[in-house]
Motif scaffolding. Structure first.
Motif, PDB file in Angstrom:
ATOM      1  N   VAL A 105       0.834  -1.204   0.000  1.00  0.00           N
ATOM      2  CA  VAL A 105       0.000   0.000   0.000  1.00  0.00           C
ATOM      3  C   VAL A 105       0.873   1.260   0.000  1.00  0.00           C
ATOM      4  O   VAL A 105       0.541   2.269  -0.618  1.00  0.00           O
ATOM      5  CB  VAL A 105      -0.977  -0.036   1.206  1.00  0.00           C
ATOM      6  N   SER A 193      -1.088 -11.291   9.240  1.00  0.00           N
ATOM      7  CA  SER A 193      -1.791 -10.233   8.502  1.00  0.00           C
ATOM      8  C   SER A 193      -1.668  -8.912   9.251  1.00  0.00           C
ATOM      9  O   SER A 193      -1.336  -8.868  10.431  1.00  0.00           O
ATOM     10  CB  SER A 193      -3.266 -10.604   8.346  1.00  0.00           C
ATOM     11  N   TYR A 214     -13.364  -9.879  13.057  1.00  0.00           N
ATOM     12  CA  TYR A 214     -12.092 -10.559  12.749  1.00  0.00           C
ATOM     13  C   TYR A 214     -12.376 -12.059  12.771  1.00  0.00           C
ATOM     14  O   TYR A 214     -12.236 -12.741  11.765  1.00  0.00           O
ATOM     15  CB  TYR A 214     -11.044 -10.139  13.787  1.00  0.00           C
ATOM     16  N   ARG A 223     -17.832 -12.126   0.973  1.00  0.00           N
ATOM     17  CA  ARG A 223     -17.149 -10.978   0.371  1.00  0.00           C
ATOM     18  C   ARG A 223     -15.802 -10.763   1.036  1.00  0.00           C
ATOM     19  O   ARG A 223     -15.634 -11.001   2.231  1.00  0.00           O
ATOM     20  CB  ARG A 223     -18.014  -9.720   0.505  1.00  0.00           C
ATOM     21  N   CYS A 235      -9.852 -14.245   1.817  1.00  0.00           N
ATOM     22  CA  CYS A 235      -9.596 -13.023   2.594  1.00  0.00           C
ATOM     23  C   CYS A 235      -9.948 -13.237   4.063  1.00  0.00           C
ATOM     24  O   CYS A 235      -9.348 -12.643   4.950  1.00  0.00           O
ATOM     25  CB  CYS A 235     -10.418 -11.855   2.061  1.00  0.00           C
TER      26      CYS A 235
HETATM   27  O1  NCC Z   1      -7.379  -7.164   2.855  1.00  0.00           O
HETATM   28  P1  NCC Z   1      -6.629  -6.395   3.883  1.00  0.00           P
HETATM   29  O2  NCC Z   1      -5.298  -7.253   4.264  1.00  0.00           O
HETATM   30  O3  NCC Z   1      -6.301  -4.975   3.581  1.00  0.00           O
HETATM   31  O4  NCC Z   1      -7.464  -6.455   5.245  1.00  0.00           O
HETATM   32  C1  NCC Z   1      -7.005  -5.853   6.439  1.00  0.00           C
HETATM   33  C2  NCC Z   1      -7.099  -6.845   7.595  1.00  0.00           C
HETATM   34  O5  NCC Z   1      -8.473  -7.155   7.850  1.00  0.00           O
HETATM   35  C3  NCC Z   1      -8.615  -8.545   8.196  1.00  0.00           C
HETATM   36  N1  NCC Z   1      -9.574  -9.161   7.244  1.00  0.00           N
HETATM   37  C4  NCC Z   1      -9.752  -8.659   5.990  1.00  0.00           C
HETATM   38  C5  NCC Z   1     -10.682  -9.235   5.152  1.00  0.00           C
HETATM   39  C6  NCC Z   1     -11.442 -10.315   5.602  1.00  0.00           C
HETATM   40  N2  NCC Z   1     -12.418 -10.877   4.835  1.00  0.00           N
HETATM   41  N3  NCC Z   1     -11.236 -10.802   6.845  1.00  0.00           N
HETATM   42  C7  NCC Z   1     -10.330 -10.235   7.675  1.00  0.00           C
HETATM   43  O6  NCC Z   1     -10.179 -10.695   8.818  1.00  0.00           O
HETATM   44  C8  NCC Z   1      -7.222  -9.155   8.136  1.00  0.00           C
HETATM   45  O7  NCC Z   1      -6.690  -9.219   9.442  1.00  0.00           O
HETATM   46  C9  NCC Z   1      -6.419  -8.156   7.322  1.00  0.00           C
HETATM   47  O8  NCC Z   1      -5.065  -8.097   7.730  1.00  0.00           O
HETATM   48  C10 NCC Z   1      -3.051  -7.036   4.896  1.00  0.00           C
HETATM   49  O9  NCC Z   1      -3.091  -7.788   5.877  1.00  0.00           O
HETATM   50  O10 NCC Z   1      -2.320  -6.018   4.818  1.00  0.00           O
HETATM   51  C11 NCC Z   1      -3.988  -7.367   3.719  1.00  0.00           C
HETATM   52  O11 NCC Z   1      -3.731  -6.477   2.628  1.00  0.00           O
HETATM   53  C12 NCC Z   1      -4.253  -6.864   1.355  1.00  0.00           C
HETATM   54  C13 NCC Z   1      -3.868  -5.796   0.289  1.00  0.00           C
HETATM   55  O12 NCC Z   1      -2.458  -5.746   0.128  1.00  0.00           O
HETATM   56  C14 NCC Z   1      -4.371  -4.401   0.742  1.00  0.00           C
HETATM   57  O13 NCC Z   1      -5.737  -4.430   1.058  1.00  0.00           O
HETATM   58  C15 NCC Z   1      -4.171  -3.393  -0.392  1.00  0.00           C
HETATM   59  O14 NCC Z   1      -4.971  -3.722  -1.494  1.00  0.00           O
HETATM   60  C16 NCC Z   1      -3.765  -8.244   0.937  1.00  0.00           C
HETATM   61  N4  NCC Z   1      -4.348  -8.622  -0.345  1.00  0.00           N
HETATM   62  C17 NCC Z   1      -3.626  -8.806  -1.442  1.00  0.00           C
HETATM   63  O15 NCC Z   1      -2.409  -8.641  -1.455  1.00  0.00           O
HETATM   64  C18 NCC Z   1      -4.377  -9.192  -2.680  1.00  0.00           C
HETATM   65  C19 NCC Z   1      -4.228  -9.243   2.001  1.00  0.00           C
HETATM   66  O16 NCC Z   1      -3.755 -10.535   1.675  1.00  0.00           O
HETATM   67  C20 NCC Z   1      -3.714  -8.837   3.367  1.00  0.00           C
END
Ligand code: NCC
Length: 277
Positions: A105, A193, A214, A223, A235
């Protein structure tokens, strides 16, 4: 008796990982010009008066939760990456104290980390895992994504900002705590994460943390995020991050009842007493 000897609170394991932000005085940054970019301020202002904290996961099942008002009553509200509040206030609230952001990010042009309003006027804790046994010197040249360039741009542009880098060694110590909790189950060697890193960063500063959606509640809808239409269960349950292990450990730390966790989607985690750990 032998059971009691084996029992060790999971909150203690998380505290002992010592997840922290890098400071100017830390080696090798005390000798490098780069270290002077780190803020002199503490992570949180008015730290002594923090009583309650909310962590808002980005999970799709926050949609329709109507937890916004509840979230905003907390002294500190933590969010992740570019997760928006605008247009989602009823479900996720509007207050943001701190954002934990991963190095993708910070780096990828589409997020425009150095300029986008969403990253302004909030505390930032950015992380990148580096290599498992790498030194901090290695990290500066071999981060998964080079977050240093945009961090420097951001800090020069907003010198008064509270924007920190998370100590990558402390991220790996947190992974070790997770493996310790999992016992014989082998956890893959990928960093936790942002959600779990955020919990570990916040807990030392906060007597009580409410972690929202969480551990998935009955609103579970497949979703990925509350702010997009993408369907992807990975996710929630994990593919690259050891997400399922994190969530089992978080559930072990929880003190709230099942109604709270599975109907409302709120996990409550208390900071352990020093004497307990
Ligand atoms: O999706 P992300 O995570 O930004 O979500 C933040 C935190 O929320 C919790 N989560 C999210 C979605 C879900 N359905 N359940 C959850 O519990 C998790 O604890 C997650 O850490 C990351 O951890 O930084 C992450 O980032 C994304 C992505 O880089 C960013 O959103 C920017 O687009 C990653 N996805 C990808 O690389 C495709 C994800 O694996 C981890």
């Amino acid at each position: 008796d032998s059971f009691e000897e084996q029992y060790y609170p999971s909150t203690c394991l998380v505290m002992e990982a010592g997840v922290r932000v890098l400071r100017r005085k830390d080696e090798p940054f005390n000798k490098l010009p780069f270290g002077r970019l780190f803020p002199r301020q503490k992570l949180f202002r008015d730290a002594k008066n923090i009583k309650s904290c909310a962590i808002v996961s980005s999970a799709g099942s926050l949609s329709g939760s109507k937890l916004g008002r509840f979230i905003d009553t907390h002294d500190i509200v933590m969010r992740f990456n570019h997760a928006p509040t605008r247009g989602h206030e009823v479900d996720v609230g509007s207050k943001t104290t701190i954002r934990v952001v991963n190095s993708q990010v910070v780096t990828k042009p589409e997020f425009d980390f150095a300029h986008a309003p969403i990253f302004r006027n909030v505390t930032i804790a950015a992380w990148d895992p580096g290599r498992y046994n790498g030194t901090l010197e290695d990290w500066l040249t071999s981060a998964d994504y080079d977050l240093f360039t945009n961090y420097e741009i951001y800090r020069r542009r907003y010198p008064k900002s509270r924007a920190f880098l998370i100590d990558p060694h402390s991220v790996w110590r947190l992974w070790q705590s997770l493996q310790m909790f999992a016992g014989n189950r082998v956890i893959r060697r990928n960093p936790p994460s942002s959600g779990f890193i955020g919990l570990a960063l916040l807990l030392p500063h906060c007597p009580q943390v409410d972690f929202v959606e969480y551990v998935p509640s009955t609103r579970l809808n497949g979703r990925c995020h509350y702010y997009s239409k993408e369907m992807n269960s990975a996710c929630t349950f994990g593919s690259w991050h050891p997400l399922a292990a994190e969530k089992l450990m978080a559930l072990d730390m929880n003190v709230a009842d099942d109604m709270s966790v599975f109907q409302f989607g709120i996990l409550r985690i208390r900071r352990p007493d020093k004497l307990l750990c």
